[in-house]
Design a protein around this motif. Structure first.
Motif, PDB file in Angstrom:
ATOM      1  N   GLU A 192       3.273  12.787   5.562  1.00  0.00           N
ATOM      2  CA  GLU A 192       2.984  11.994   6.759  1.00  0.00           C
ATOM      3  C   GLU A 192       2.339  10.676   6.370  1.00  0.00           C
ATOM      4  O   GLU A 192       1.521  10.623   5.448  1.00  0.00           O
ATOM      5  N   ALA A 193       2.715   9.637   7.102  1.00  0.00           N
ATOM      6  CA  ALA A 193       2.120   8.315   6.876  1.00  0.00           C
ATOM      7  C   ALA A 193       0.653   8.352   7.279  1.00  0.00           C
ATOM      8  O   ALA A 193       0.291   8.929   8.302  1.00  0.00           O
ATOM      9  N   SER A 194      -0.178   7.757   6.452  1.00  0.00           N
ATOM     10  CA  SER A 194      -1.604   7.685   6.758  1.00  0.00           C
ATOM     11  C   SER A 194      -2.141   6.332   6.312  1.00  0.00           C
ATOM     12  O   SER A 194      -2.176   6.059   5.109  1.00  0.00           O
ATOM     13  N   PRO A 195      -2.493   5.486   7.259  1.00  0.00           N
ATOM     14  CA  PRO A 195      -2.463   5.667   8.708  1.00  0.00           C
ATOM     15  C   PRO A 195      -1.029   5.688   9.227  1.00  0.00           C
ATOM     16  O   PRO A 195      -0.085   5.394   8.494  1.00  0.00           O
TER      17      PRO A 195
ATOM     18  N   ALA B 132      -5.599  -2.565   0.569  1.00  0.00           N
ATOM     19  CA  ALA B 132      -4.688  -3.671   0.881  1.00  0.00           C
ATOM     20  C   ALA B 132      -5.364  -4.668   1.814  1.00  0.00           C
ATOM     21  O   ALA B 132      -5.236  -5.885   1.635  1.00  0.00           O
ATOM     22  N   LYS B 133      -6.111  -4.167   2.780  1.00  0.00           N
ATOM     23  CA  LYS B 133      -6.810  -5.057   3.712  1.00  0.00           C
ATOM     24  C   LYS B 133      -7.857  -5.900   2.977  1.00  0.00           C
ATOM     25  O   LYS B 133      -8.038  -7.079   3.292  1.00  0.00           O
ATOM     26  N   SER B 134      -8.502  -5.349   1.966  1.00  0.00           N
ATOM     27  CA  SER B 134      -9.480  -6.146   1.203  1.00  0.00           C
ATOM     28  C   SER B 134      -8.771  -7.198   0.352  1.00  0.00           C
ATOM     29  O   SER B 134      -9.277  -8.311   0.185  1.00  0.00           O
ATOM     30  N   TRP B 135      -7.585  -6.870  -0.184  1.00  0.00           N
ATOM     31  CA  TRP B 135      -6.807  -7.866  -0.927  1.00  0.00           C
ATOM     32  C   TRP B 135      -6.390  -9.008  -0.001  1.00  0.00           C
ATOM     33  O   TRP B 135      -6.387 -10.177  -0.387  1.00  0.00           O
ATOM     34  N   ILE B 136      -6.046  -8.662   1.228  1.00  0.00           N
ATOM     35  CA  ILE B 136      -5.663  -9.679   2.214  1.00  0.00           C
ATOM     36  C   ILE B 136      -6.837 -10.615   2.490  1.00  0.00           C
ATOM     37  O   ILE B 136      -6.673 -11.837   2.536  1.00  0.00           O
TER      38      ILE B 136
ATOM     39  N   TYR C 202       0.860  -1.183   0.000  1.00  0.00           N
ATOM     40  CA  TYR C 202       0.000   0.000   0.000  1.00  0.00           C
ATOM     41  C   TYR C 202       0.897   1.234   0.000  1.00  0.00           C
ATOM     42  O   TYR C 202       2.065   1.169   0.387  1.00  0.00           O
ATOM     43  N   ASP C 203       0.345   2.345  -0.441  1.00  0.00           N
ATOM     44  CA  ASP C 203       1.050   3.620  -0.490  1.00  0.00           C
ATOM     45  C   ASP C 203       1.061   4.205   0.924  1.00  0.00           C
ATOM     46  O   ASP C 203      -0.006   4.438   1.510  1.00  0.00           O
ATOM     47  N   VAL C 204       2.225   4.433   1.474  1.00  0.00           N
ATOM     48  CA  VAL C 204       2.378   4.829   2.875  1.00  0.00           C
ATOM     49  C   VAL C 204       1.661   6.139   3.223  1.00  0.00           C
ATOM     50  O   VAL C 204       1.330   6.370   4.390  1.00  0.00           O
ATOM     51  N   ILE C 205       1.364   6.986   2.249  1.00  0.00           N
ATOM     52  CA  ILE C 205       0.680   8.249   2.557  1.00  0.00           C
ATOM     53  C   ILE C 205      -0.779   8.253   2.100  1.00  0.00           C
ATOM     54  O   ILE C 205      -1.436   9.282   2.147  1.00  0.00           O
ATOM     55  N   ASP C 206      -1.292   7.103   1.680  1.00  0.00           N
ATOM     56  CA  ASP C 206      -2.660   7.029   1.141  1.00  0.00           C
ATOM     57  C   ASP C 206      -3.516   6.062   1.968  1.00  0.00           C
ATOM     58  O   ASP C 206      -3.442   4.853   1.799  1.00  0.00           O
ATOM     59  N   ARG C 207      -4.328   6.616   2.854  1.00  0.00           N
ATOM     60  CA  ARG C 207      -5.180   5.810   3.747  1.00  0.00           C
ATOM     61  C   ARG C 207      -6.079   4.852   2.954  1.00  0.00           C
ATOM     62  O   ARG C 207      -6.259   3.702   3.339  1.00  0.00           O
ATOM     63  N   ASP C 208      -6.646   5.324   1.845  1.00  0.00           N
ATOM     64  CA  ASP C 208      -7.508   4.453   1.030  1.00  0.00           C
ATOM     65  C   ASP C 208      -6.731   3.253   0.493  1.00  0.00           C
ATOM     66  O   ASP C 208      -7.266   2.149   0.403  1.00  0.00           O
ATOM     67  N   SER C 209      -5.497   3.475   0.141  1.00  0.00           N
ATOM     68  CA  SER C 209      -4.644   2.402  -0.353  1.00  0.00           C
ATOM     69  C   SER C 209      -4.460   1.328   0.723  1.00  0.00           C
ATOM     70  O   SER C 209      -4.458   0.131   0.431  1.00  0.00           O
ATOM     71  N   PHE C 210      -4.323   1.754   1.981  1.00  0.00           N
ATOM     72  CA  PHE C 210      -4.201   0.801   3.090  1.00  0.00           C
ATOM     73  C   PHE C 210      -5.478  -0.020   3.232  1.00  0.00           C
ATOM     74  O   PHE C 210      -5.434  -1.238   3.397  1.00  0.00           O
TER      75      PHE C 210
END
Length: 142
Positions: free
Chosen positions: A72-75, A41-45, A30-38
């Protein structure tokens, strides 16, 4: 070791399940600064787990170089590290641009794979059973 990149795109979601079957390891990025990307990633998991429960997962925050220039990292990285620990994933912060931690990620995957007791193969002589027949049938006597 075979590597496949499903690119994380929704258009590849239908075919990605093919790659999950039998997978020993997966790097979910996931993109470290993109909360939606995180969250993606959880849905891919979740999808991966629905196909291959025993696959070892490495959660990878990408674009670490952006943190160095003030983003800033998000989350937050602490929150992601706690999440990864709670579900027994290994967490890596990487940058494809600078190469930061990329080799270490793949080294860890290879090491974990080789150290997995399920991967130990018995020598071939232990797997072969010979059946010796001492009596010949009548059709073969001379």
């Amino acid at each position: 070791m075979g590597l496949w990149d499903t690119a994380g795109s929704e258009r590849y979601k239908a075919t990605s399940k093919i790659y999950y079957r039998g997978a020993s390891a997966a790097v979910i990025c996931y993109d470290v600064i993109d909360r939606d990307s995180f969250h993606d990633a959880k849905s891919w998991i979740q999808e991966l787990r629905s196909v291959e429960e025993d696959c070892k997962i490495y959660l990878c925050a990408t674009k670490a170089d952006l943190l160095e220039i003030g983003h800033e990292a998000s989350p937050s990285l602490d929150m992601v590290k706690r999440y990864a620990a709670s579900v027994q994933f290994k967490f890596f912060l990487t940058s494809s641009k600078t190469g930061f931690n990329v080799a270490e990620l793949f080294q860890e995957i290879a090491q974990d794979y080789m150290l997995n007791p399920k991967r130990i193969v018995q020598p071939a002589e232990d797997l072969i059973t010979l059946n010796v027949h001492t009596k010949r049938s009548r059709c073969c006597r001379s």
